[in-house]
Design a protein around this motif. Structure first.
Motif, PDB file in Angstrom:
ATOM      1  N   ALA A  84       5.066 -34.066 -24.745  1.00  0.00           N
ATOM      2  CA  ALA A  84       6.218 -34.805 -24.046  1.00  0.00           C
ATOM      3  C   ALA A  84       6.623 -36.020 -24.787  1.00  0.00           C
ATOM      4  CB  ALA A  84       5.496 -35.756 -22.502  1.00  0.00           C
TER       5      ALA A  84
ATOM      6  N   LYS B  28       3.683 -28.964 -21.225  1.00  0.00           N
ATOM      7  CA  LYS B  28       4.249 -30.075 -21.817  1.00  0.00           C
ATOM      8  C   LYS B  28       3.002 -30.697 -22.321  1.00  0.00           C
ATOM      9  CE  LYS B  28       9.168 -31.040 -22.120  1.00  0.00           C
ATOM     10  NZ  LYS B  28       9.899 -32.013 -21.435  1.00  0.00           N
TER      11      LYS B  28
ATOM     12  N   SER C  18       2.392 -26.354 -27.194  1.00  0.00           N
ATOM     13  CA  SER C  18       2.969 -26.993 -26.445  1.00  0.00           C
ATOM     14  C   SER C  18       4.000 -28.434 -26.939  1.00  0.00           C
ATOM     15  CB  SER C  18       2.493 -27.229 -25.235  1.00  0.00           C
ATOM     16  OG  SER C  18       1.465 -26.924 -24.323  1.00  0.00           O
TER      17      SER C  18
END
Length: 186
Positions: free
Chosen positions: A121, A176, A118
């Motif tokens: 962020a 994320k 992932s």
């Protein structure tokens, strides 16, 4: 009623009004802070897994035969195994008891394809159990949970977790990684 009594009653009424307004102001500030905190995280409060769980967490519906991709929304007890171009690969971990020590964390066996990837962020929350310096000498742990309590920059997260596998609670939201909270292990 005499003048002294009226003065005392008026003073008491004023003090009560002042106290009530202070309590109301404090409640309003607390509500605003909680709302701001929720807006800053912008994801629900997912249920945490058992920190020292002895089995790997399942991810129902995840098809590992379709290549490495993000886990569903929630919190995974795991560790990051690699970071490239802002994308972290991570896998679940479990606590393994030992006869000579309390135990240690282990990942899936060699050849197992249980892994995820992932993007991290931009506003990821990284809570370290060992401080923000490269040398992990300080303990920055919540004494009640054994989880990291010191907020550090994302750059520390990437440098530390790209070089070594550090047990953590990894929160994924909408594909994320939005939070990584290290688990203290002696």
């Amino acid at each position: 009623m005499n003048t002294t009594m009226r003065t005392l009653l008026a003073g008491g009424t004023a003090a009560a009004a002042l106290l009530a307004s202070g309590v109301a102001a404090h409640a309003a500030t607390a509500t605003a802070t909680a709302t701001a905190s929720q807006a800053a995280t912008a994801y629900p409060a997912y249920k945490k897994p058992a920190i020292f769980g002895t089995s790997f967490q399942a991810d129902p519906g995840h098809d590992f035969t379709k290549g490495i991709h993000s886990r569903r929304n929630g919190i995974l007890r795991g560790w990051i195994t690699d970071v490239r171009d802002g994308v972290a690969e991570y896998e679940p971990i479990k606590w393994k008891r030992s006869k000579t020590t309390e135990g240690y964390f282990v990942g899936p066996p060699e050849g197992d394809v249980t892994a995820y990837a992932s993007p991290i962020a931009k506003d990821v929350v990284f809570l370290s159990a060992y401080g923000c310096k490269p040398v992990m000498a300080a303990m920055t742990v919540d004494r009640n949970t054994g989880l990291g309590a010191k907020r550090c920059p994302a750059s520390v997260l990437v440098k530390r977790h790209d070089k070594q596998r550090q047990p953590s609670l990894i929160t994924v939201h909408q594909g994320k990684i939005v939070k990584v909270q290290e688990i203290y292990t002696p």
